[in-house]
Motif scaffolding. Sequence first.
Motif, PDB file in Angstrom:
ATOM      1  N   ILE A   1       0.833  -1.200   0.000  1.00  0.00           N
ATOM      2  CA  ILE A   1       0.000   0.000   0.000  1.00  0.00           C
ATOM      3  C   ILE A   1       0.868   1.251   0.000  1.00  0.00           C
ATOM      4  O   ILE A   1       0.541   2.252  -0.655  1.00  0.00           O
TER       5      ILE A   1
ATOM      6  N   ARG B   1       0.754   4.293  -2.701  1.00  0.00           N
ATOM      7  CA  ARG B   1       0.644   5.697  -2.296  1.00  0.00           C
ATOM      8  C   ARG B   1       1.758   6.523  -2.939  1.00  0.00           C
ATOM      9  O   ARG B   1       1.510   7.613  -3.478  1.00  0.00           O
TER      10      ARG B   1
ATOM     11  N   GLU C   1      -8.371   6.165  -2.324  1.00  0.00           N
ATOM     12  CA  GLU C   1      -7.948   5.143  -1.363  1.00  0.00           C
ATOM     13  C   GLU C   1      -8.976   4.038  -1.150  1.00  0.00           C
ATOM     14  O   GLU C   1      -8.628   2.857  -1.061  1.00  0.00           O
TER      15      GLU C   1
ATOM     16  N   PHE D   1      -4.115   9.773  -3.899  1.00  0.00           N
ATOM     17  CA  PHE D   1      -4.314   8.546  -3.129  1.00  0.00           C
ATOM     18  C   PHE D   1      -5.444   8.723  -2.128  1.00  0.00           C
ATOM     19  O   PHE D   1      -6.246   7.805  -1.914  1.00  0.00           O
ATOM     20  N   ALA D   2      -5.546   9.900  -1.526  1.00  0.00           N
ATOM     21  CA  ALA D   2      -6.607  10.145  -0.540  1.00  0.00           C
ATOM     22  C   ALA D   2      -7.991  10.019  -1.175  1.00  0.00           C
ATOM     23  O   ALA D   2      -8.910   9.456  -0.584  1.00  0.00           O
TER      24      ALA D   2
ATOM     25  N   HIS E   1      -7.970   0.012  -1.789  1.00  0.00           N
ATOM     26  CA  HIS E   1      -8.025  -1.078  -0.817  1.00  0.00           C
ATOM     27  C   HIS E   1      -8.889  -2.239  -1.322  1.00  0.00           C
ATOM     28  O   HIS E   1      -8.627  -3.396  -0.997  1.00  0.00           O
TER      29      HIS E   1
END
Length: 226
Positions: free
Chosen positions: A79, A83, A213, A209-210, A217
């Motif tokens: 991860i 990122r 996200e 990425f935020a 995942h």
Amino acid sequence: MPKKSVLNLTSLKDQVYDYIRRQMKIGRLKPGDSIDMNAFSRKLGVSKTPLRDALIRLEMEGFVRILPRRGVLVNRLTIQDIRDYYQILGALESTAIIAAGPHLGEAEVARMEKLNQDMGRALERDDFNAYYDKNLQFHDIFLSLCGNRQLRRTVDILKKRLYDFPRRAGYVRRWEECSIQEHAELVALIAQKKILEAANYIRDVHWSFAVQEKFVHLYYQDDEDN
């Protein structure tokens, strides 16, 4: 008589590289696997020199790790890696849009709109491979006009790392739908000649990425504990 190579002797190290990448893409080489250089040399019918050269390139691109006296390991995609790659891709593609801005005219906008529509049709058919190919072509319109070959090369490597390996059999439909919506917003900004806004959008939304996200995942759930 020496075993005849299954590879063409032209650009041998590049062909060995392509062969190993193919094994990764189809899942025969998985994250955490070790690469037996002796076994690979015998299988391909080549010396260790082109194999070593190919592995050095793969290490530079982040696919493997060469451990002195311990062999070669296929890297996992963590991860944190994802990122980091998103941050780099956002910075590079926003730079590319600014550089390509003067060359993004009506013809380029129309091509981007068409490719985005093709992506939508591919999703309707559940054809992720076609979706993925059209997605790359969409981004390549402004990347090809930015005038920076090294930028394009870096973007290509990072996208291979993110999406080609480990390649998922399926996809997260909502993520792909959101990506198409983001593409439409990006094209609208470019069509209005709001190039700086388009550059900010691809960095702060599309490659954020935020923002992405929750989908990351889901897509990379097998690697979350790495």
